[in-house]
Design a protein around this motif. Structure first.
Motif, short mmCIF file in Angstrom:
data_model
loop_
_atom_site.label_atom_id
_atom_site.label_comp_id
_atom_site.label_asym_id
_atom_site.label_seq_id
_atom_site.Cartn_x
_atom_site.Cartn_y
_atom_site.Cartn_z
N THR A 1 32.51 45.64 64.98
CA THR A 1 33.17 46.35 63.87
C THR A 1 34.50 45.71 63.50
O THR A 1 35.34 46.35 62.86
CB THR A 1 33.39 47.83 64.26
OG1 THR A 1 34.15 47.90 65.49
CG2 THR A 1 32.07 48.56 64.43
N THR A 2 34.72 44.47 63.90
CA THR A 2 35.94 43.77 63.50
C THR A 2 35.90 43.48 62.00
O THR A 2 34.85 43.54 61.35
CB THR A 2 36.09 42.46 64.29
OG1 THR A 2 35.00 41.60 63.96
CG2 THR A 2 36.11 42.73 65.78
N THR A 3 37.05 43.11 61.46
CA THR A 3 37.14 42.85 60.01
C THR A 3 36.23 41.69 59.60
O THR A 3 35.52 41.77 58.59
CB THR A 3 38.60 42.52 59.63
OG1 THR A 3 39.44 43.61 60.02
CG2 THR A 3 38.71 42.28 58.13
N VAL B 1 33.50 40.59 61.05
CA VAL B 1 32.09 40.94 61.19
C VAL B 1 31.67 41.89 60.08
O VAL B 1 30.61 41.71 59.45
CB VAL B 1 31.82 41.57 62.57
CG1 VAL B 1 30.39 42.10 62.64
CG2 VAL B 1 32.05 40.54 63.67
N THR B 2 32.46 42.90 59.78
CA THR B 2 32.07 43.87 58.76
C THR B 2 32.06 43.26 57.36
O THR B 2 31.32 43.72 56.48
CB THR B 2 33.03 45.08 58.78
OG1 THR B 2 34.39 44.60 58.69
CG2 THR B 2 32.86 45.88 60.07
N GLN B 3 32.88 42.22 57.14
CA GLN B 3 32.85 41.54 55.85
C GLN B 3 31.54 40.80 55.64
O GLN B 3 31.00 40.76 54.53
CB GLN B 3 34.03 40.57 55.73
CG GLN B 3 35.37 41.26 55.51
CD GLN B 3 36.51 40.27 55.44
OE1 GLN B 3 36.36 39.08 55.77
NE2 GLN B 3 37.68 40.74 55.01
N ARG C 1 28.62 41.29 57.71
CA ARG C 1 27.49 42.19 58.00
C ARG C 1 28.00 43.62 57.96
O ARG C 1 28.21 44.25 59.00
CB ARG C 1 26.89 41.87 59.38
CG ARG C 1 26.34 40.46 59.54
CD ARG C 1 25.04 40.29 58.78
NE ARG C 1 23.99 41.09 59.37
CZ ARG C 1 23.13 40.62 60.28
NH1 ARG C 1 23.19 39.35 60.68
NH2 ARG C 1 22.19 41.38 60.79
N PRO C 2 28.21 44.18 56.76
CA PRO C 2 28.85 45.50 56.66
C PRO C 2 28.03 46.64 57.25
O PRO C 2 28.56 47.71 57.53
CB PRO C 2 29.02 45.68 55.14
CG PRO C 2 28.00 44.77 54.52
CD PRO C 2 27.88 43.61 55.45
N MET C 3 26.74 46.47 57.46
CA MET C 3 25.91 47.56 57.97
C MET C 3 25.49 47.32 59.41
O MET C 3 24.53 47.90 59.90
CB MET C 3 24.67 47.70 57.08
CG MET C 3 25.00 47.88 55.60
SD MET C 3 23.56 47.95 54.53
CE MET C 3 22.90 49.56 54.94
N LEU C 4 26.22 46.47 60.11
CA LEU C 4 25.84 46.10 61.48
C LEU C 4 26.12 47.21 62.48
O LEU C 4 25.53 47.23 63.56
CB LEU C 4 26.58 44.82 61.89
CG LEU C 4 26.09 44.11 63.14
CD1 LEU C 4 24.64 43.69 62.98
CD2 LEU C 4 26.96 42.90 63.45
N ASP C 5 27.01 48.14 62.14
CA ASP C 5 27.35 49.18 63.10
C ASP C 5 26.17 50.09 63.42
O ASP C 5 26.10 50.70 64.48
CB ASP C 5 28.53 50.02 62.60
CG ASP C 5 28.26 50.62 61.22
OD1 ASP C 5 27.40 50.07 60.51
OD2 ASP C 5 28.90 51.63 60.88
#
Length: 279
Positions: free
Chosen positions: A138-140, A142-144, A146-150
């Motif tokens: 959920t780092t910045t 990673v979310t940029q 893969r925004p739905m990876l959580d």
């Protein structure tokens, strides 16, 4: 007239190739002939029982047609023989040498299998690495990317056993031979999540529910761990070198790598099995 004869020869040659080369074609033709025979027999029985005049007329017409056909073949016997040889010879040669012909793209196996796979399948069972804390995903950065990876599943137990063992072998080779620590980003994917990702657009995925091997535990998306950080970016030269090594290693153990697709997915691998998609 000449064009019609050439077209007829071409169609007959294609039909002969289909019959000689493909067993399914021969079985289909045999079944069709059996069904046709049964229909003709039932029709003949109805005519025989229904009216003697119709039955005699059918016998007379059939016999006349057979005689005319036989006379036509005798009159043009050499031409008929030459045509039959031209039609039958190519597929017959292909059929006789079929055990030595490998059509490009027909075989599902396109890469040499690493010898370590044999050792793995003989009994060595690899253990999944420890699960990383959710904070890593959920780092910045990673979310940029893969925004739905959580919401992704990273449970190795939900993966097909054979696929999981091959993927763990890839992880082992990447670590011991190339110095890359691999991380599972997403393994099994529910149909609902697959549709959710498909709705996000083609830049995420084109596959809807049951159109992806993720739904069967036969696919996974992976990335790298470097200096305590999850590295996904394809603009990172170190990561891109790792992705290509990852692809070659995955293919060597019998997996398909998404980096060779038109819509490249460098972190994706899958173990394709016939008849699985769409179930």
């Amino acid at each position: 007239m000449f064009i019609a004869l050439v077209l007829m020869y071409f169609l007959l040659a294609c039909f002969a190739c289909w019959i000689f080369v493909f067993p399914a074609g021969r079985a289909l033709l045999l079944q069709a002939m059996v069904n046709l025979g049964w229909r003709l027999q039932r029709r003949a029985q109805r005519l025989q029982h229904g009216g003697g005049a119709q039955w005699q007329r059918l016998q007379r017409d059939t016999g006349s047609s057979l005689v005319q056909g036989w006379r036509l073949l005798l009159r043009h016997r050499w031409l008929s023989l030459a045509g039959a040889l031209l039609i039958v010879t190519p597929p017959l040669l292909a059929w006789l040498s079929s055990d030595r012909i490998a059509l490009r793209g027909y075989s599902d196996q396109q890469h040499a299998i690493n010898e370590q796979v044999s050792d793995l399948l003989r009994g060595e069972q690899l253990v999944p690495p420890p699960t990383l804390p959710p904070l890593f995903f959920t780092t910045t950065e990673v979310t940029q990317l893969r925004p739905m990876l959580d919401g992704a599943s990273r449970n190795w137990q939900l993966l097909d056993h054979d696929y999981a063992q091959r993927l763990l072998l890839v992880f082992k080779i990447m670590k011991e031979m190339h110095g890359y620590d691999m991380v599972l980003l997403e393994g099994y994917r529910s149909p609902a999540r697959q549709n959710l990702l498909a709705a996000a657009g083609p830049q995420v995925t084109n596959a809807k529910a049951f159109q992806s091997y993720h739904q069967y535990g036969l696919a996974a998306d992976c990335a790298f761990m470097h200096e305590g950080k999850l590295i996904i970016s394809e603009k990172n030269a170190w990561a891109m070198r790792g992705y290509h090594l990852y692809g070659v290693t995955a293919e060597s153990v019998g997996l398909r790598w998404g980096g060779r697709w038109t819509m490249m997915d460098f972190g994706h691998t899958e173990l394709r099995q016939p008849g699985v998609l769409g179930k």
